[in-house]
Design a protein around this motif. Sequence first.
Motif, PDB file in Angstrom:
ATOM      1  N   SER A  12      51.492  38.196  34.390  1.00 15.25           N
ATOM      2  CA  SER A  12      51.805  39.419  34.331  1.00 15.25           C
ATOM      3  C   SER A  12      52.337  39.816  33.218  1.00 15.25           C
ATOM      4  CB  SER A  12      52.966  39.519  35.580  1.00 15.25           C
ATOM      5  OG  SER A  12      54.451  38.886  35.256  1.00 15.25           O
ATOM      6  N   ALA A  21      52.425  45.106  40.196  1.00 12.86           N
ATOM      7  CA  ALA A  21      51.566  45.889  40.766  1.00 12.86           C
ATOM      8  C   ALA A  21      50.277  43.903  41.076  1.00 12.86           C
ATOM      9  CB  ALA A  21      50.709  46.384  39.101  1.00 12.86           C
ATOM     10  N   LEU A  22      50.177  43.308  39.865  1.00 14.03           N
ATOM     11  CA  LEU A  22      50.229  41.663  40.693  1.00 14.03           C
ATOM     12  C   LEU A  22      49.715  41.272  41.480  1.00 14.03           C
ATOM     13  CD1 LEU A  22      48.741  39.538  39.258  1.00 14.03           C
ATOM     14  CD2 LEU A  22      50.319  38.941  37.931  1.00 14.03           C
ATOM     15  N   CYS A  25      47.505  43.322  43.533  1.00 14.84           N
ATOM     16  CA  CYS A  25      46.404  43.321  44.251  1.00 14.84           C
ATOM     17  C   CYS A  25      45.945  41.985  44.545  1.00 14.84           C
ATOM     18  CB  CYS A  25      45.762  42.904  42.056  1.00 14.84           C
ATOM     19  SG  CYS A  25      45.955  44.379  41.218  1.00 14.84           S
ATOM     20  N   ARG A  26      46.549  40.433  44.419  1.00 14.60           N
ATOM     21  CA  ARG A  26      46.414  39.027  44.939  1.00 14.60           C
ATOM     22  C   ARG A  26      46.775  39.178  46.018  1.00 14.60           C
ATOM     23  NH1 ARG A  26      51.643  35.776  42.933  1.00 14.60           N
ATOM     24  NH2 ARG A  26      49.953  33.971  44.338  1.00 14.60           N
ATOM     25  N   ALA A  30      46.972  46.266  47.694  1.00 14.59           N
ATOM     26  CA  ALA A  30      46.297  47.830  46.141  1.00 14.59           C
ATOM     27  C   ALA A  30      45.439  48.953  46.629  1.00 14.59           C
ATOM     28  CB  ALA A  30      46.042  46.751  44.735  1.00 14.59           C
ATOM     29  N   ILE A  33      42.989  50.229  41.629  1.00 19.05           N
ATOM     30  CA  ILE A  33      42.910  49.535  40.551  1.00 19.05           C
ATOM     31  C   ILE A  33      42.166  50.333  39.525  1.00 19.05           C
ATOM     32  CG2 ILE A  33      42.912  47.281  39.786  1.00 19.05           C
ATOM     33  CD1 ILE A  33      42.830  46.148  42.217  1.00 19.05           C
ATOM     34  N   THR A  37      43.315  46.997  34.080  1.00 15.89           N
ATOM     35  CA  THR A  37      43.727  46.179  34.974  1.00 15.89           C
ATOM     36  C   THR A  37      42.508  45.248  34.802  1.00 15.89           C
ATOM     37  OG1 THR A  37      45.104  47.714  35.865  1.00 15.89           O
ATOM     38  CG2 THR A  37      45.378  46.357  37.153  1.00 15.89           C
ATOM     39  N   ILE A  38      41.726  45.669  36.525  1.00 18.42           N
ATOM     40  CA  ILE A  38      40.770  44.808  36.048  1.00 18.42           C
ATOM     41  C   ILE A  38      40.201  43.990  35.269  1.00 18.42           C
ATOM     42  CG2 ILE A  38      38.244  44.577  36.706  1.00 18.42           C
ATOM     43  CD1 ILE A  38      38.908  46.491  38.666  1.00 18.42           C
ATOM     44  N   LEU A  41      43.143  41.856  33.872  1.00 19.47           N
ATOM     45  CA  LEU A  41      42.907  40.615  34.896  1.00 19.47           C
ATOM     46  C   LEU A  41      42.085  39.435  34.658  1.00 19.47           C
ATOM     47  CD1 LEU A  41      44.193  41.933  37.853  1.00 19.47           C
ATOM     48  CD2 LEU A  41      45.305  40.194  36.546  1.00 19.47           C
ATOM     49  N   PHE A  52      36.242  39.890  41.338  1.00 24.50           N
ATOM     50  CA  PHE A  52      37.080  39.944  42.481  1.00 24.50           C
ATOM     51  C   PHE A  52      36.175  40.897  43.504  1.00 24.50           C
ATOM     52  CE2 PHE A  52      39.317  40.300  37.768  1.00 24.50           C
ATOM     53  CZ  PHE A  52      39.865  39.169  38.761  1.00 24.50           C
TER      54      PHE A  52
END
Length: 56
Positions: A12, A21-22, A25-26, A30, A33, A37-38, A41, A52
């Motif tokens: 992060s 936020a991370l 997503c994990r 979420a 997104i 952000t993608i 990442l 993903f």
Amino acid sequence: MAELNISATDLSNEINISRNALNLCRSGKAKMIKFETIAELCKGLYVQPDYFFKEK
């Protein structure tokens, strides 16, 4: 992250995304997104965006 031996906090900080936020997503919680952000990442994890979206 495990393959790169990087923690959520380190990632992060590296890609300038909040740890919250991370974690969303994990966990898959979420709802939306941003493309930015993608992209961040992908840079931080050295993967392509399709990584993903593959079924496991």
